[in-house]
Design a protein around this motif. Structure first.
Motif, mmCIF file in Angstrom:
data_model
loop_
_atom_site.group_PDB
_atom_site.id
_atom_site.type_symbol
_atom_site.label_atom_id
_atom_site.label_comp_id
_atom_site.label_asym_id
_atom_site.label_seq_id
_atom_site.Cartn_x
_atom_site.Cartn_y
_atom_site.Cartn_z
ATOM 1 N N ALA A 38 0.825 -1.210 0.000
ATOM 2 C CA ALA A 38 0.000 0.000 0.000
ATOM 3 C C ALA A 38 0.859 1.260 0.000
ATOM 4 O O ALA A 38 0.610 2.201 -0.771
ATOM 5 N N ILE A 39 1.866 1.288 0.842
ATOM 6 C CA ILE A 39 2.725 2.477 0.940
ATOM 7 C C ILE A 39 3.461 2.715 -0.366
ATOM 8 O O ILE A 39 3.545 3.853 -0.851
ATOM 9 N N MET A 40 3.995 1.653 -0.969
ATOM 10 C CA MET A 40 4.714 1.811 -2.229
ATOM 11 C C MET A 40 3.781 2.280 -3.340
ATOM 12 O O MET A 40 4.171 3.100 -4.190
ATOM 13 N N SER A 41 2.557 1.791 -3.343
ATOM 14 C CA SER A 41 1.600 2.248 -4.343
ATOM 15 C C SER A 41 1.365 3.755 -4.223
ATOM 16 O O SER A 41 1.349 4.476 -5.223
ATOM 17 N N LEU A 42 1.208 4.235 -2.993
ATOM 18 C CA LEU A 42 1.003 5.667 -2.776
ATOM 19 C C LEU A 42 2.240 6.469 -3.160
ATOM 20 O O LEU A 42 2.135 7.530 -3.783
ATOM 21 N N VAL A 43 3.411 5.960 -2.803
ATOM 22 C CA VAL A 43 4.664 6.655 -3.119
ATOM 23 C C VAL A 43 4.852 6.796 -4.624
ATOM 24 O O VAL A 43 5.383 7.803 -5.113
ATOM 25 N N THR A 44 4.420 5.794 -5.388
ATOM 26 C CA THR A 44 4.607 5.809 -6.842
ATOM 27 C C THR A 44 3.399 6.371 -7.586
ATOM 28 O O THR A 44 3.253 6.174 -8.793
ATOM 29 N N GLY A 45 2.532 7.060 -6.856
ATOM 30 C CA GLY A 45 1.424 7.758 -7.500
ATOM 31 C C GLY A 45 0.176 6.945 -7.710
ATOM 32 O O GLY A 45 -0.726 7.360 -8.456
ATOM 33 N N GLY A 46 0.071 5.790 -7.066
ATOM 34 C CA GLY A 46 -1.104 4.947 -7.211
ATOM 35 C C GLY A 46 -2.140 5.217 -6.137
ATOM 36 O O GLY A 46 -2.002 6.133 -5.321
ATOM 37 N N ASP A 47 -3.182 4.426 -6.139
ATOM 38 C CA ASP A 47 -4.262 4.523 -5.155
ATOM 39 C C ASP A 47 -4.427 3.178 -4.442
ATOM 40 O O ASP A 47 -4.220 2.126 -5.044
ATOM 41 N N VAL A 48 -4.825 3.249 -3.186
ATOM 42 C CA VAL A 48 -5.076 2.041 -2.398
ATOM 43 C C VAL A 48 -6.559 1.988 -2.081
ATOM 44 O O VAL A 48 -7.090 2.896 -1.434
ATOM 45 N N GLN A 49 -7.219 0.929 -2.553
ATOM 46 C CA GLN A 49 -8.650 0.780 -2.273
ATOM 47 C C GLN A 49 -8.882 0.085 -0.929
ATOM 48 O O GLN A 49 -9.689 0.548 -0.122
ATOM 49 N N SER A 50 -8.190 -1.009 -0.679
ATOM 50 C CA SER A 50 -8.436 -1.742 0.567
ATOM 51 C C SER A 50 -7.337 -2.765 0.813
ATOM 52 O O SER A 50 -6.585 -3.135 -0.096
#
Length: 216
Positions: A38-50
């Motif tokens: 989740a953190i890496m997704s946010l760091v790379t500009g992504g979104d976390v649904q759940s």
């Protein structure tokens, strides 16, 4: 100090292998693994649904990444993040900053509860763990805090290595059903799942060795 860590590692191995209650302890590492995604997704500009946590110790993080590189880094992050946290926790304990281990983990728990955890078992698990952690931080003596931090570090150390070994084993016997190794194989085409499985296990051993050397 060496004897204490050895005893807590043995305790972690024993508890995580017990029927019924073993998975409850193992999910400590599962949460850290999924939080890494989740953190890496946010760091790379992504979104976390759940994030979902299951009673069989498995977890699932639903993310969306706009770019291939973001998805690639997110897929790698779970095992690496868990292995690094084992190293970080042992380093903090060596520096006699056990309270920081508990605060970091409690922070991950709270962030996950507020923003990511949505399935029923995941909510049950994380709420009960937060209750225990909050009580220990508020009422526990310095010795209790030290022991609790060492127990968490031992759990993460043991599970980060054993879970990486399991994914490596799966990448050999069932490469199409090897979790993150399969995902990375599908993303990279020329690099098979077994290579990613081996890489995950090697990095887990690397961080475990670093953490143990640091502690001792």
């Amino acid at each position: 100090m060496k004897k204490k860590l050895a005893l807590f590692i043995i305790l972690a191995v024993f508890l995580t292998q017990m029927p019924f209650i073993g998975p409850y302890f193992s999910i400590v590492n599962t949460l850290i693994h999924e939080a890494g995604h989740a953190i890496m997704s946010l760091v790379t500009g992504g979104d976390v649904q759940s994030i979902a946590l299951f009673s069989n110790t498995e977890g699932a993080t639903l993310v969306s990444n706009r770019y291939w590189l973001g998805g690639f880094m997110t897929s790698i992050a779970g095992y690496v993040f868990a292995s690094y946290m084992a190293y970080l926790f042992l380093t903090l304990i060596y520096k006699r900053k056990s309270r920081y281990v508990l605060l970091i983990f409690l922070g991950l728990l709270l962030i996950s509860l507020i923003f990511w955890i949505r399935n029923l078992y995941g909510l049950f698990w994380i709420i009960t763990i937060i209750a225990v952690f909050s009580w220990v931080l508020a009422r526990g003596s310095k010795r209790i805090l030290d022991y609790f931090a060492l127990f968490i570090a031992s759990l993460v150390l043991v599970e980060s290595v054993t879970s990486a070994f399991e994914i490596m084993f799966l990448s050999f016997v069932s490469p199409s059903n090897a979790g993150d190794a399969t995902t990375l194989a599908n993303m990279t085409f020329l690099i098979p799942a077994l290579v990613w499985g081996i890489a995950f296990f090697v990095q887990a051993l690397f961080f475990a060795r670093l953490g143990l050397r640091r502690y001792f």
